[in-house]
Design an enzyme around this catalytic site. Structure first.
Site, short mmCIF file in Angstrom:
data_model
loop_
_atom_site.label_atom_id
_atom_site.label_comp_id
_atom_site.label_asym_id
_atom_site.label_seq_id
_atom_site.Cartn_x
_atom_site.Cartn_y
_atom_site.Cartn_z
N LEU A 147 0.78 -16.94 50.16
CA LEU A 147 2.11 -17.24 49.64
C LEU A 147 3.16 -16.25 50.10
O LEU A 147 2.90 -15.05 50.22
CB LEU A 147 2.07 -17.31 48.11
CG LEU A 147 1.08 -18.30 47.54
CD1 LEU A 147 1.14 -18.29 46.01
CD2 LEU A 147 1.31 -19.72 48.06
N HIS A 148 4.35 -16.75 50.35
CA HIS A 148 5.51 -15.93 50.68
C HIS A 148 6.66 -16.34 49.77
O HIS A 148 6.52 -17.26 48.93
CB HIS A 148 5.87 -16.07 52.17
CG HIS A 148 6.03 -17.48 52.63
ND1 HIS A 148 7.07 -18.29 52.22
CD2 HIS A 148 5.26 -18.25 53.45
CE1 HIS A 148 6.95 -19.47 52.78
NE2 HIS A 148 5.85 -19.49 53.53
N HIS B 289 7.37 -20.07 49.20
CA HIS B 289 6.53 -20.74 48.21
C HIS B 289 6.98 -20.39 46.79
O HIS B 289 7.01 -21.23 45.89
CB HIS B 289 5.07 -20.29 48.35
CG HIS B 289 4.41 -20.69 49.63
ND1 HIS B 289 4.02 -19.77 50.58
CD2 HIS B 289 4.04 -21.90 50.11
CE1 HIS B 289 3.43 -20.39 51.58
NE2 HIS B 289 3.43 -21.69 51.34
N GLN C 21 -6.12 -31.90 57.65
CA GLN C 21 -4.82 -31.93 58.31
C GLN C 21 -4.75 -31.01 59.52
O GLN C 21 -3.71 -30.86 60.14
CB GLN C 21 -3.70 -31.59 57.31
CG GLN C 21 -3.68 -30.17 56.82
CD GLN C 21 -2.70 -29.98 55.66
OE1 GLN C 21 -2.85 -30.57 54.60
NE2 GLN C 21 -1.67 -29.18 55.89
N LYS D 271 11.44 -27.18 54.53
CA LYS D 271 10.92 -26.58 55.76
C LYS D 271 10.07 -27.57 56.55
O LYS D 271 10.10 -27.60 57.78
CB LYS D 271 10.10 -25.34 55.36
CG LYS D 271 9.12 -24.82 56.37
CD LYS D 271 9.83 -24.04 57.45
CE LYS D 271 8.91 -23.20 58.30
NZ LYS D 271 7.63 -23.78 58.62
N SER E 205 3.86 -19.07 56.48
CA SER E 205 2.60 -18.31 56.51
C SER E 205 2.23 -17.97 57.95
O SER E 205 1.62 -16.93 58.22
CB SER E 205 1.47 -19.14 55.89
OG SER E 205 1.79 -19.47 54.55
N ARG E 206 2.59 -18.84 58.87
CA ARG E 206 2.22 -18.62 60.27
C ARG E 206 3.08 -17.54 60.94
O ARG E 206 2.77 -17.13 62.06
CB ARG E 206 2.27 -19.93 61.05
CG ARG E 206 1.17 -20.90 60.64
CD ARG E 206 1.06 -22.10 61.56
NE ARG E 206 -0.16 -22.87 61.31
CZ ARG E 206 -0.23 -23.97 60.57
NH1 ARG E 206 0.86 -24.44 59.99
NH2 ARG E 206 -1.37 -24.60 60.41
P1 AMP Z 1 2.12 -24.62 53.03
O1 AMP Z 1 1.42 -23.57 52.22
O2 AMP Z 1 2.58 -24.13 54.35
O3 AMP Z 1 1.36 -25.90 53.08
O4 AMP Z 1 3.44 -24.95 52.23
C1 AMP Z 1 3.39 -25.35 50.90
C2 AMP Z 1 4.76 -25.82 50.50
O5 AMP Z 1 5.69 -24.76 50.69
C3 AMP Z 1 5.27 -27.01 51.34
O6 AMP Z 1 5.98 -27.90 50.52
C4 AMP Z 1 6.19 -26.33 52.33
O7 AMP Z 1 7.21 -27.19 52.82
C5 AMP Z 1 6.77 -25.25 51.44
N1 AMP Z 1 7.34 -24.17 52.25
C6 AMP Z 1 6.72 -23.45 53.21
N2 AMP Z 1 7.60 -22.58 53.76
C7 AMP Z 1 8.78 -22.77 53.13
C8 AMP Z 1 10.07 -22.19 53.24
N3 AMP Z 1 10.35 -21.24 54.13
N4 AMP Z 1 11.06 -22.64 52.43
C9 AMP Z 1 10.81 -23.62 51.51
N5 AMP Z 1 9.61 -24.21 51.37
C10 AMP Z 1 8.61 -23.79 52.16
#
Ligand code: AMP
Length: 369
Positions: free
Chosen positions: A113-114, A117, A141, A231, A270-271
Site C-alpha cells: 500500500l501507498h 491506496h 489478472q 489511476k 506499487s510498481r
Molecule cells: P492495486 O493495488 O494496484 O490493484 O490498486 C488498488 C486500488 O488502488 C485500485 O482501485 C487502483 O486504481 C487504486 N490506486 C492505485 N494507485 C492509485 C493512485 N495513485 N491514486 C488513486 N488510486 C490508486
C-alpha cells in the site's frame, strides 16, 4: 476465525508475505445519479461539476461516482485495531455478524500500500460506517510474462498503515481460497466491450481476471459501496459496466477516487518501486505531457496523441499506446473530434541498466472544455 492485527502477528510471521493477492476495478457506464444506491442516499459525496475544474480529475463518468477529495485527511487519532480475515469463511462470518449494522465500504487492493491506496480508505470512511480492505495479488489478472512472482508483498506494513487510517478489517485470502479449482477458474467474467482497446489490447486477459476477482470479492464481502482509483481508468470502466450489466448496481455503489500523485506529478503506484533513480527522474514527464497536451489551445485527439508521443519518446520512453477515448465505452475518438468527455490515457516502458518498468496514467477531460 477473525482475529485482530495484534493477535495474528505471530501467525502471519509463519505465513509471511505469501498471503495476499488483490483485486482491481474501475468502470464507467451511464447511470443516472438517482439510481446510485446507498452512497447517494447517504449524501457523503458531492457530485462534481466536471466543467468546474477538470484538473481536479473528479467527477461522474459512465454512472460511476467520482469521490471528491476532502480538504483534510481522514482522522488518524482514533485508530483502532484492524481485524484480519485470512480466508473466505472468516470473511463471510464477519459480514454476517449481527455487529455489522452500518454501511460497509470495500477497497480492493493488491497490497504494498501507498498513499494512493490510503486515500481510497479515507474516501471509504466518508462513504460508509466500516471500511473493509481486501489484499489479494490476483493470479488471474497477470499474464505469464508479467510480475506476479515478484509483485511486492508487504502485509505487515500494510496492516499497520490500514490501522492508522481507520480500516475496520482486512480480507487477505490465499490464491487457493479464491480459486479452489485453480486460477482462473471454469467460469469467468469477460468484459468483451474493451477487447482490443488501449490497456486491454496490451493485456488481453487482464480485465477478465480483474472483473472475475472483483465479482468474487463483491459476492464474498457484500459491500454497500466499492471504492476504486481513477489511476486505472479502464478498470473503472469495466467494473462500472459489470455492475450495471450483471444487475448488481442496485446493491453496490461504485465510487471512483482521484489519482493520487507525488509532488512532481508522478501517479503513485506499487510498481514505482521498480524504478531505478534514472527512470524515476524521467517518470514525471508522463503527467506533464498529458496535462500540457490536453490543455493546449485548440487541442484535438489527434494533436494530443502526437504531442504526448513526441514528448515521451524524447525522454527515451517506449510508448505502448496513447488513447483519447470516450469515457463511457473507451472507444477511440477520431483525430479531429473534440476532447470533451474523454479519458486520455497512456502506457509506456522505461528502461535502464537492463531493468524495465511499465507505467500507466490518465487524465479526464470534462464535458465542456
Ligand atoms: P492495486 O493495488 O494496484 O490493484 O490498486 C488498488 C486500488 O488502488 C485500485 O482501485 C487502483 O486504481 C487504486 N490506486 C492505485 N494507485 C492509485 C493512485 N495513485 N491514486 C488513486 N488510486 C490508486
Amino acid at each position: 476465525m477473525a482475529a485482530t492485527a495484534a493477535s495474528v502477528a505471530q501467525e502471519l510471521r509463519q505465513v509471511p508475505e505469501q498471503l495476499p493477492g488483490a483485486a482491481r476495478a474501475g468502470g464507467l457506464a451511464p447511470l443516472p445519479l438517482a439510481s446510485l444506491p446507498k452512497a447517494a442516499a447517504g449524501g457523503a459525496t458531492t457530485p462534481m461539476d466536471l466543467g468546474a475544474s477538470w484538473m481536479l480529475q473528479l467527477g461522474k463518468a459512465n454512472g460511476a461516482r467520482f469521490g471528491a477529495r476532502a480538504m483534510s485527511q481522514a482522522r488518524t487519532d482514533n485508530a483502532a485495531d484492524v481485524e484480519v480475515l485470512p480466508a473466505c469463511d472468516a470473511m463471510r462470518a464477519w459480514r454476517r455478524s449481527p455487529a455489522r449494522t452500518g454501511r460497509v465500504a470495500l477497497v480492493p487492493t493488491m497490497g504494498n500500500l501507498h498513499e494512493g491506496h490510503l486515500e481510497l480508505v479515507d474516501e471509504a470512511r466518508r462513504q460508509a460506517d466500516e471500511v473493509l480492505v481486501s489484499i489479494f495479488v490476483n493470479p488471474s489478472q497477470f499474464a505469464p510474462h508479467e510480475d506476479l512472482d515478484r509483485y511486492p508483498r508487504t502485509f505487515q506494513r500494510d496492516l499497520e498503515l490500514l490501522r492508522s487510517r481507520g480500516a475496520a478489517a482486512v480480507f487477505a485470502p490465499t490464491p487457493d481460497d479464491m480459486y479452489p479449482g485453480g486460477s482462473p477458474g471454469g467460469v469467468v467474467v469477460t468484459p468483451s466491450f474493451v477487447e482490443g482497446k488501449n490497456e486491454a489490447a496490451c493485456r488481453p486477459f487482464h480485465f477478465s481476471g480483474v472483473a472475475t476477482v472483483c465479482l468474487k470479492l463483491f459476492n464474498l464481502c457484500r459491500p454497500d459501496v466499492a471504492i476504486f482509483g481513477q489511476k486505472d481508468a479502464m478498470q473503472c470502466v469495466v467494473i462500472s459496466r459489470m455492475l450495471e450489466d450483471l444487475m448488481l448496481d442496485s446493491q453496490v455503489s461504485l465510487v471512483i477516487a482521484p489519482t493520487s500523485r507525488e509532488s512532481d506529478g508522478l501517479a503513485r503506484s506499487s510498481r514505482n518501486a521498480y524504478l531505478t533513480p534514472g527512470m524515476r527522474s524521467r517518470a514525471p514527464a508522463i503527467y506533464a505531457a498529458l496535462t500540457g497536451a490536453t490543455q493546449a489551445v485548440g487541442a484535438t485527439p489527434g494533436s494530443v496523441r502526437k504531442t504526448v508521443r513526441e514528448q515521451l519518446e524524447a525522454v527515451g520512453m517506449e510508448v505502448n499506446y496513447i488513447s483519447v477515448a470516450d469515457r463511457r465505452d473507451m472507444s477511440e475518438k477520431a483525430d479531429g473530434e473534440g476532447l470533451a468527455d474523454s479519458v486520455v490515457s497512456v502506457a509506456c516502458l522505461l528502461e535502464e541498466d537492463g531493468k524495465q518498468c511499465r507505467l500507466i496514467d490518465n487524465v479526464l477531460i470534462p464535458r465542456t472544455v
